[in-house]
Motif scaffolding. Sequence first.
Motif, mmCIF file in Angstrom:
data_model
loop_
_atom_site.group_PDB
_atom_site.id
_atom_site.type_symbol
_atom_site.label_atom_id
_atom_site.label_comp_id
_atom_site.label_asym_id
_atom_site.label_seq_id
_atom_site.Cartn_x
_atom_site.Cartn_y
_atom_site.Cartn_z
ATOM 1 N N ALA A 38 0.847 -1.189 0.000
ATOM 2 C CA ALA A 38 0.000 0.000 0.000
ATOM 3 C C ALA A 38 0.885 1.242 0.000
ATOM 4 O O ALA A 38 2.056 1.189 0.393
ATOM 5 C CB ALA A 38 -0.918 -0.002 1.211
ATOM 6 N N TYR A 39 0.324 2.355 -0.438
ATOM 7 C CA TYR A 39 1.042 3.628 -0.431
ATOM 8 C C TYR A 39 0.062 4.760 -0.175
ATOM 9 O O TYR A 39 -1.150 4.612 -0.303
ATOM 10 C CB TYR A 39 1.789 3.865 -1.747
ATOM 11 N N ARG A 40 0.613 5.897 0.197
ATOM 12 C CA ARG A 40 -0.150 7.129 0.334
ATOM 13 C C ARG A 40 0.779 8.272 -0.015
ATOM 14 O O ARG A 40 1.933 8.303 0.411
ATOM 15 C CB ARG A 40 -0.670 7.294 1.753
ATOM 16 N N CYS A 41 0.302 9.200 -0.823
ATOM 17 C CA CYS A 41 1.098 10.378 -1.157
ATOM 18 C C CYS A 41 0.171 11.562 -1.394
ATOM 19 O O CYS A 41 -1.008 11.393 -1.691
ATOM 20 C CB CYS A 41 2.002 10.135 -2.373
ATOM 21 N N GLU A 42 0.745 12.747 -1.243
ATOM 22 C CA GLU A 42 0.000 13.990 -1.420
ATOM 23 C C GLU A 42 0.778 14.933 -2.311
ATOM 24 O O GLU A 42 2.008 14.954 -2.276
ATOM 25 C CB GLU A 42 -0.200 14.694 -0.075
ATOM 26 N N GLY A 43 0.068 15.713 -3.084
ATOM 27 C CA GLY A 43 0.635 16.859 -3.775
ATOM 28 C C GLY A 43 1.855 16.601 -4.620
ATOM 29 O O GLY A 43 2.877 17.238 -4.419
ATOM 30 N N ALA A 44 1.775 15.699 -5.572
ATOM 31 C CA ALA A 44 2.908 15.449 -6.462
ATOM 32 C C ALA A 44 3.217 16.698 -7.281
ATOM 33 O O ALA A 44 2.341 17.508 -7.569
ATOM 34 C CB ALA A 44 2.595 14.291 -7.392
ATOM 35 N N SER A 45 4.446 16.821 -7.676
ATOM 36 C CA SER A 45 4.891 17.953 -8.480
ATOM 37 C C SER A 45 4.239 17.923 -9.854
ATOM 38 O O SER A 45 4.139 16.867 -10.463
ATOM 39 C CB SER A 45 6.422 17.884 -8.633
ATOM 40 N N PRO A 46 3.813 19.080 -10.371
ATOM 41 C CA PRO A 46 3.246 19.101 -11.719
ATOM 42 C C PRO A 46 4.290 18.814 -12.800
ATOM 43 O O PRO A 46 3.950 18.534 -13.933
ATOM 44 C CB PRO A 46 2.689 20.522 -11.847
ATOM 45 N N ARG A 47 5.568 18.869 -12.465
ATOM 46 C CA ARG A 47 6.632 18.595 -13.432
ATOM 47 C C ARG A 47 7.089 17.148 -13.402
ATOM 48 O O ARG A 47 8.035 16.785 -14.080
ATOM 49 C CB ARG A 47 7.836 19.504 -13.147
ATOM 50 N N GLY A 48 6.441 16.318 -12.602
ATOM 51 C CA GLY A 48 6.903 14.944 -12.473
ATOM 52 C C GLY A 48 5.765 13.953 -12.422
ATOM 53 O O GLY A 48 4.597 14.317 -12.461
ATOM 54 N N ALA A 49 6.123 12.695 -12.357
ATOM 55 C CA ALA A 49 5.167 11.604 -12.218
ATOM 56 C C ALA A 49 5.622 10.762 -11.034
ATOM 57 O O ALA A 49 6.815 10.536 -10.847
ATOM 58 C CB ALA A 49 5.147 10.762 -13.488
ATOM 59 N N VAL A 50 4.683 10.297 -10.220
ATOM 60 C CA VAL A 50 5.016 9.469 -9.074
ATOM 61 C C VAL A 50 4.697 8.022 -9.440
ATOM 62 O O VAL A 50 3.629 7.725 -9.964
ATOM 63 C CB VAL A 50 4.239 9.916 -7.818
ATOM 64 N N GLN A 51 5.670 7.144 -9.163
ATOM 65 C CA GLN A 51 5.534 5.734 -9.493
ATOM 66 C C GLN A 51 5.899 4.865 -8.302
ATOM 67 O O GLN A 51 6.651 5.285 -7.425
ATOM 68 C CB GLN A 51 6.469 5.349 -10.634
ATOM 69 N N VAL A 52 5.388 3.632 -8.332
ATOM 70 C CA VAL A 52 5.754 2.620 -7.353
ATOM 71 C C VAL A 52 6.698 1.638 -8.031
ATOM 72 O O VAL A 52 6.434 1.178 -9.137
ATOM 73 C CB VAL A 52 4.510 1.877 -6.822
ATOM 74 N N LYS A 53 7.813 1.343 -7.367
ATOM 75 C CA LYS A 53 8.785 0.376 -7.867
ATOM 76 C C LYS A 53 9.027 -0.649 -6.773
ATOM 77 O O LYS A 53 9.135 -0.289 -5.601
ATOM 78 C CB LYS A 53 10.093 1.087 -8.215
ATOM 79 N N ALA A 54 9.087 -1.926 -7.143
ATOM 80 C CA ALA A 54 9.310 -2.994 -6.166
ATOM 81 C C ALA A 54 10.428 -3.905 -6.639
ATOM 82 O O ALA A 54 10.558 -4.180 -7.834
ATOM 83 C CB ALA A 54 8.031 -3.791 -5.960
ATOM 84 N N THR A 55 11.228 -4.382 -5.694
ATOM 85 C CA THR A 55 12.348 -5.267 -5.995
ATOM 86 C C THR A 55 12.321 -6.452 -5.040
ATOM 87 O O THR A 55 12.100 -6.278 -3.845
ATOM 88 C CB THR A 55 13.692 -4.524 -5.840
ATOM 89 N N VAL A 56 12.527 -7.643 -5.576
ATOM 90 C CA VAL A 56 12.708 -8.836 -4.748
ATOM 91 C C VAL A 56 14.142 -9.311 -4.978
ATOM 92 O O VAL A 56 14.617 -9.351 -6.111
ATOM 93 C CB VAL A 56 11.667 -9.939 -5.056
ATOM 94 N N ILE A 57 14.831 -9.634 -3.871
ATOM 95 C CA ILE A 57 16.233 -10.056 -3.922
ATOM 96 C C ILE A 57 16.343 -11.385 -3.185
ATOM 97 O O ILE A 57 15.914 -11.503 -2.030
ATOM 98 C CB ILE A 57 17.149 -9.018 -3.243
ATOM 99 N N GLN A 58 16.907 -12.385 -3.883
ATOM 100 C CA GLN A 58 17.036 -13.714 -3.282
ATOM 101 C C GLN A 58 18.333 -14.340 -3.770
ATOM 102 O O GLN A 58 18.515 -14.545 -4.972
ATOM 103 C CB GLN A 58 15.837 -14.571 -3.664
ATOM 104 N N GLU A 59 19.249 -14.616 -2.832
ATOM 105 C CA GLU A 59 20.518 -15.282 -3.141
ATOM 106 C C GLU A 59 21.251 -14.609 -4.298
ATOM 107 O O GLU A 59 21.706 -15.259 -5.232
ATOM 108 C CB GLU A 59 20.262 -16.760 -3.437
ATOM 109 N N GLY A 60 21.327 -13.285 -4.263
ATOM 110 C CA GLY A 60 22.045 -12.538 -5.285
ATOM 111 C C GLY A 60 21.258 -12.275 -6.552
ATOM 112 O O GLY A 60 21.715 -11.555 -7.428
ATOM 113 N N ILE A 61 20.080 -12.838 -6.671
ATOM 114 C CA ILE A 61 19.224 -12.599 -7.838
ATOM 115 C C ILE A 61 18.301 -11.447 -7.496
ATOM 116 O O ILE A 61 17.713 -11.407 -6.417
ATOM 117 C CB ILE A 61 18.412 -13.859 -8.192
ATOM 118 N N ARG A 62 18.162 -10.501 -8.431
ATOM 119 C CA ARG A 62 17.389 -9.290 -8.193
ATOM 120 C C ARG A 62 16.397 -9.091 -9.341
ATOM 121 O O ARG A 62 16.785 -9.076 -10.494
ATOM 122 C CB ARG A 62 18.362 -8.121 -8.112
#
Length: 147
Positions: free
Chosen positions: A54-78
């Motif tokens: 889940a996420y919550r954010c307020e008032g993003a900049s009009p010059r940008g885009a807000v994104q969600v990024k996720a990473t899973v790391i297991q035994e050196g694999i990303r």
Amino acid sequence: MVTSGRRMALAALSALAAASVFTAPANATVFNQEISVRPYAHITEDGSVTLSGAYRCEGASPRGAVQVKATVIQEGIRLTVAAGDARCDGERHRWEARGSVRFTPGLHAGRAEAVAQLQEVHFSGLMPRSIDTLAEDGKNIEVFDHR
């Protein structure tokens, strides 16, 4: 299918950002922005890895885009995947990110680490200029393999 220049730039930037290391501490929040990742991930029958939270954010900049990024790391694999654009209206929203083990065949059931980031991408024209990490959450998770 027609893809906009901005969407292509975001996709390219997400791929580049996957190789970058950001320095925001775990569970960091900036200006009432927050993100969390669930303590588990699933590998589905079709070979997709799914992370969520889940996420919550307020008032993003009009010059940008807000994104969600996720990473899973297991035994050196990303494996890093994008969950898409965030809606910054001050409300709490669920996110889900899905990627393929085709590119990371070593991912398997068991313990792993997951990191979720809420990022603001700033543009100069169609090209990304910078990325700010607004919030980050990282934790040990369990990966379940349903293949």
